[in-house]
Write a protein that holds these residues in place. Structure first.
Motif, PDB file in Angstrom:
ATOM      1  N   TYR A   3      76.675 -25.737  45.668  1.00 38.85           N
ATOM      2  CA  TYR A   3      76.146 -24.884  44.607  1.00 38.85           C
ATOM      3  C   TYR A   3      75.138 -23.904  45.208  1.00 38.85           C
ATOM      4  CZ  TYR A   3      78.345 -28.247  41.514  1.00 38.85           C
ATOM      5  OH  TYR A   3      79.270 -29.047  40.876  1.00 38.85           O
ATOM      6  N   LEU A   4      75.382 -22.612  45.006  1.00 44.98           N
ATOM      7  CA  LEU A   4      74.522 -21.562  45.531  1.00 44.98           C
ATOM      8  C   LEU A   4      73.354 -21.353  44.575  1.00 44.98           C
ATOM      9  CD1 LEU A   4      74.057 -19.287  47.625  1.00 44.98           C
ATOM     10  CD2 LEU A   4      75.464 -17.810  46.154  1.00 44.98           C
ATOM     11  N   ARG A   5      72.152 -21.450  45.136  1.00 48.65           N
ATOM     12  CA  ARG A   5      70.951 -21.283  44.307  1.00 48.65           C
ATOM     13  C   ARG A   5      70.784 -19.822  43.896  1.00 48.65           C
ATOM     14  NH1 ARG A   5      67.047 -24.727  48.372  1.00 48.65           N
ATOM     15  NH2 ARG A   5      68.228 -26.698  48.246  1.00 48.65           N
ATOM     16  N   ASP A   6      70.444 -19.657  42.634  1.00 47.92           N
ATOM     17  CA  ASP A   6      70.232 -18.338  42.057  1.00 47.92           C
ATOM     18  C   ASP A   6      68.727 -18.149  41.815  1.00 47.92           C
ATOM     19  OD1 ASP A   6      70.029 -16.593  39.331  1.00 47.92           O
ATOM     20  OD2 ASP A   6      71.858 -16.054  40.426  1.00 47.92           O
ATOM     21  N   PRO A   7      68.219 -16.915  41.867  1.00 48.73           N
ATOM     22  CA  PRO A   7      66.791 -16.704  41.567  1.00 48.73           C
ATOM     23  C   PRO A   7      66.369 -17.245  40.211  1.00 48.73           C
ATOM     24  CG  PRO A   7      67.718 -14.734  42.575  1.00 48.73           C
ATOM     25  CD  PRO A   7      68.863 -15.670  42.344  1.00 48.73           C
ATOM     26  N   SER A   8      67.315 -17.370  39.283  1.00 52.23           N
ATOM     27  CA  SER A   8      66.993 -17.918  37.962  1.00 52.23           C
ATOM     28  C   SER A   8      66.690 -19.405  38.013  1.00 52.23           C
ATOM     29  CB  SER A   8      68.162 -17.686  37.007  1.00 52.23           C
ATOM     30  OG  SER A   8      69.293 -18.469  37.405  1.00 52.23           O
ATOM     31  N   GLY A   9      67.044 -20.039  39.139  1.00 52.00           N
ATOM     32  CA  GLY A   9      66.857 -21.483  39.259  1.00 52.00           C
ATOM     33  C   GLY A   9      68.144 -22.251  39.065  1.00 52.00           C
ATOM     34  N   ILE A  10      69.141 -21.630  38.440  1.00 52.68           N
ATOM     35  CA  ILE A  10      70.438 -22.279  38.242  1.00 52.68           C
ATOM     36  C   ILE A  10      71.253 -22.164  39.540  1.00 52.68           C
ATOM     37  CG2 ILE A  10      72.599 -22.204  36.947  1.00 52.68           C
ATOM     38  CD1 ILE A  10      71.021 -21.133  34.577  1.00 52.68           C
ATOM     39  N   SER A  11      71.955 -23.238  39.890  1.00 54.83           N
ATOM     40  CA  SER A  11      72.825 -23.224  41.069  1.00 54.83           C
ATOM     41  C   SER A  11      74.274 -23.150  40.609  1.00 54.83           C
ATOM     42  CB  SER A  11      72.606 -24.479  41.916  1.00 54.83           C
ATOM     43  OG  SER A  11      71.286 -24.502  42.432  1.00 54.83           O
ATOM     44  N   HIS A  12      75.015 -22.187  41.142  1.00 48.33           N
ATOM     45  CA  HIS A  12      76.390 -21.955  40.706  1.00 48.33           C
ATOM     46  C   HIS A  12      77.378 -22.541  41.719  1.00 48.33           C
ATOM     47  CE1 HIS A  12      75.041 -19.295  37.486  1.00 48.33           C
ATOM     48  NE2 HIS A  12      74.196 -18.766  38.371  1.00 48.33           N
TER      49      HIS A  12
END
Length: 337
Positions: free
Chosen positions: A291-300
């Motif tokens: 899961y790639l971490r996003d600046p929003s905090g959610i990992s996709h």
């Protein structure tokens, strides 16, 4: 209820009786189709076609062979039909941007349709008694390396090798399944064994993998997770064998050797990319939803990594795209930690 009674009821159109007849064999037939086809989705389709064909032709089942052997005969022919039509398989889109920062691949892979098999679905198929002719351990015969090597064999040779050396059916039984002769089966088996050995990775200098779920496996998995999630390249490279191998179907690029794999992994972590890993198992091997971490905090979710271990090192890593995550019960994204 006795099998003979279930067969009579199923012949009379009783769907529940047919399900009771075939249910004990479903998982092993699914794994058989997967070995033959190398694709989890294609194996699912082949299994459904096998059941439909068995339902429609049950009236012709005379009991000269066991019900299990009869079902394997049908499944094998469905898979052979699929293999012959494989040239019409549509190309799959790549979901990764192949940037200029990626190193030149060592080679271009042939088996771009390869898919992983969920570990949870293997539980009902691994550990079943094999026939007297089996030459391979069940866990070895579902490994990604073994399944990949099978895919480059001619279809009939593949069928013979799986039925004889993996499942342990006798030559006469296989001849009956394939509407062939014992001499033809033995000849195809000899050629298939030679072809398989040319394709399987050499074991020279390699230690066997640690037992699944053992402390030794847990230790190397923990080191990998720490190195990958923290983008610690020194720690990651220290875990790799000299001839480590990376592939990522359906992208055909493959990388072999610690130096080029280190450059490949370094390119993944460039631009500050960071990942979270969720453990799973595929093909009897350690696997991780990535899961790639996003600046929003959610990992996709971006894919599934499957590790091939040799002793206390990583000998191979296969990366699959994120479409496979639901097969492993893994979410498309992770909430902020």
């Amino acid at each position: 209820m006795a099998a003979a009674d279930l067969i009579e009821r199923a012949r009379a159109g009783d769907g529940q009786a047919f399900r009771e007849l075939t249910e004990p064999y479903l998982r092993e037939l699914q794994v058989h189709c997967y070995r033959m086809l190398g694709s989890f989705e294609d194996a699912e389709d082949a299994l459904q076609n096998t059941l439909l064909s068995a339902w429609q032709s049950l009236g012709g089942f005379e009991g000269r062979a066991s019900l299990r052997t009869w079902l394997y005969r049908i499944a094998t022919h469905r898979c052979l039909d699929e293999r012959r039509a494989a040239g019409r398989r549509p190309a799959r889109d790549w979901d990764v941007d192949v940037g200029a920062e990626w190193p030149e691949p060592t080679r271009v892979g042939e088996v771009v349709w390869l898919q992983p098999f969920p570990g949870a679905l293997l539980e009902g198929a691994v550990g079943l008694p094999l026939g007297p002719e089996a030459r391979y351990e069940q866990t070895e015969s579902v490994s990604l390396a073994f399944v990949t090597a099978l895919q480059v064999l001619p279809p009939r040779q593949l069928a013979v090798l799986v039925l004889r050396d993996v499942l342990g059916f006798r030559a006469g039984e296989v001849a009956g399944m394939l509407d062939s002769t014992v001499e033809s089966v033995n000849s195809a088996l000899k050629r298939a064994r030679a072809g398989l050995q040319r394709r399987l990775p050499t074991d020279a200098g390699h230690q066997p993998p640690p037992a699944a779920g053992s402390a030794a496996e847990d230790a190397i998995v923990a080191k990998f997770v720490h190195a990958w999630e923290s983008a610690d390249m020194d720690a990651l490279v220290s875990l790799l064998t000299d001839d480590v191998f990376v592939s990522m179907p359906p992208i055909p690029f493959e990388y072999k050797g610690r130096d080029v794999v280190a450059r490949f992994c370094g390119a993944i972590f460039d631009a500050g990319r960071r990942f979270d890993l969720v453990p799973s198992r595929a093909n009897g091997q350690p696997a991780f939803g990535a899961y790639l971490r996003d600046p929003s905090g959610i990992s996709h979710g971006v894919g599934l990594y499957v590790l091939t271990l040799t002793g206390d090192r990583i000998g191979a890593m296969t990366r699959f795209d994120n479409s496979v995550l639901p097969w492993f019960g893994l979410p498309r994204s992770l909430p902020s930690r």
